[in-house]
Design a protein around this motif. Structure first.
Motif, PDB file in Angstrom:
ATOM      1  N   UNK A  16      -9.011   8.067  -4.504  1.00 41.28           N
ATOM      2  CA  UNK A  16      -9.178   8.378  -3.081  1.00 41.28           C
ATOM      3  C   UNK A  16      -9.194   7.110  -2.230  1.00 41.28           C
ATOM      4  N   UNK A  17      -9.735   6.029  -2.782  1.00 35.75           N
ATOM      5  CA  UNK A  17      -9.803   4.759  -2.054  1.00 35.75           C
ATOM      6  C   UNK A  17      -8.501   3.978  -2.152  1.00 35.75           C
ATOM      7  N   UNK A  18      -7.619   4.408  -3.044  1.00 34.25           N
ATOM      8  CA  UNK A  18      -6.351   3.698  -3.221  1.00 34.25           C
ATOM      9  C   UNK A  18      -6.499   2.360  -3.904  1.00 34.25           C
ATOM     10  N   UNK A  19      -7.483   2.275  -4.826  1.00 37.65           N
ATOM     11  CA  UNK A  19      -7.707   1.033  -5.555  1.00 37.65           C
ATOM     12  C   UNK A  19      -7.678   1.309  -7.054  1.00 37.65           C
ATOM     13  N   UNK A  20      -7.544   0.238  -7.818  1.00 36.27           N
ATOM     14  CA  UNK A  20      -7.557   0.376  -9.270  1.00 36.27           C
ATOM     15  C   UNK A  20      -9.002   0.453  -9.768  1.00 36.27           C
ATOM     16  N   UNK A  21      -9.151   0.854 -11.028  1.00 36.12           N
ATOM     17  CA  UNK A  21     -10.487   0.859 -11.626  1.00 36.12           C
ATOM     18  C   UNK A  21     -11.094  -0.535 -11.631  1.00 36.12           C
ATOM     19  N   UNK A  22     -10.247  -1.524 -11.907  1.00 36.88           N
ATOM     20  CA  UNK A  22     -10.730  -2.903 -11.939  1.00 36.88           C
ATOM     21  C   UNK A  22     -11.303  -3.329 -10.595  1.00 36.88           C
ATOM     22  N   UNK A  23     -10.581  -2.980  -9.554  1.00 37.41           N
ATOM     23  CA  UNK A  23     -11.077  -3.310  -8.214  1.00 37.41           C
ATOM     24  C   UNK A  23     -12.390  -2.594  -7.937  1.00 37.41           C
ATOM     25  N   UNK A  24     -12.461  -1.325  -8.309  1.00 38.18           N
ATOM     26  CA  UNK A  24     -13.701  -0.558  -8.128  1.00 38.18           C
ATOM     27  C   UNK A  24     -14.860  -1.279  -8.819  1.00 38.18           C
ATOM     28  N   UNK A  25     -14.638  -1.667 -10.069  1.00 40.43           N
ATOM     29  CA  UNK A  25     -15.717  -2.283 -10.841  1.00 40.43           C
ATOM     30  C   UNK A  25     -16.026  -3.730 -10.415  1.00 40.43           C
ATOM     31  N   UNK A  26     -15.171  -4.319  -9.567  1.00 46.19           N
ATOM     32  CA  UNK A  26     -15.516  -5.612  -8.968  1.00 46.19           C
ATOM     33  C   UNK A  26     -16.669  -5.470  -7.974  1.00 46.19           C
TER      34      UNK A  26
END
Length: 181
Positions: A16-26
């Motif tokens: 929904x945010x248009x980001x990767x999992x890696x970015x989320x976990x940053x």
């Protein structure tokens, strides 16, 4: 807002945010971290939207005090009209997630109460509010009046309480309850 906290996962949030999992976990370690951040952010935005441009400037008369609370009630109705899911989440659903969410919401809501206490203290010092008021109790009453107006707004007049009636009766109550004896 549409699927509830338990109905979504980190995958859904990242997509929904248009980001990767890696970015989320940053930025977040889990789904709970983002919930806490969203709650804090939303309360900040709600405060700005509901309290309006007057912000922390205290009113200088009982009429100005009551008029300000009338405008806040109108903004609450506008908030319900434009963001019903957000209001419903905070008032009715958040407490069902767990006690931590409830406590976080209550902590954020206390900020409104503290601002009300400051307004009451100012009104007492300026002489337009009753000298015998306990600022903390009066601040809680102000917060309760606003929550009551918010609940009426969510019911959208189904209980016979129109926006005008809620605003006018709330202002009348505050004027009677807080004015010097």
């Amino acid at each position: 807002m549409t699927r509830g906290f338990r109905g979504i996962g980190v995958d859904d949030i990242a997509t929904a945010a248009g980001v990767s999992h890696g970015t989320y976990y940053n930025y977040f370690t889990n789904k709970r971290d983002i919930l806490d951040a969203v709650i804090d952010h939303c309360f900040t935005q709600l405060r700005l939207r509901v309290l309006g441009p007057e912000g922390d400037d205290p009113p200088e008369s009982l009429d100005a005090f009551c008029a300000r609370y009338g405008r806040v009630i109108d903004r609450l109705y506008d908030l319900v009209a434009t963001e019903p899911g957000l209001v419903n989440f905070f008032l009715l659903e958040a407490s069902a997630i767990d006690d931590r969410v409830l406590q976080r919401c209550m902590h954020n809501a206390r900020g409104y109460g503290e601002q009300s206490v400051d307004m009451i203290r100012h009104g007492i010092a300026a002489g337009y509010l009753d000298l015998d008021l306990d600022p903390h109790i009066a601040g809680e009453v102000l917060l309760s009046v606003l929550v009551s107006a918010l609940l009426s707004a969510l019911r959208a007049g189904a209980d016979g309480l129109t926006q005008d009636r809620v605003r006018d009766q709330s202002i009348g109550f505050l004027r009677t309850a807080l004015a010097p004896g």
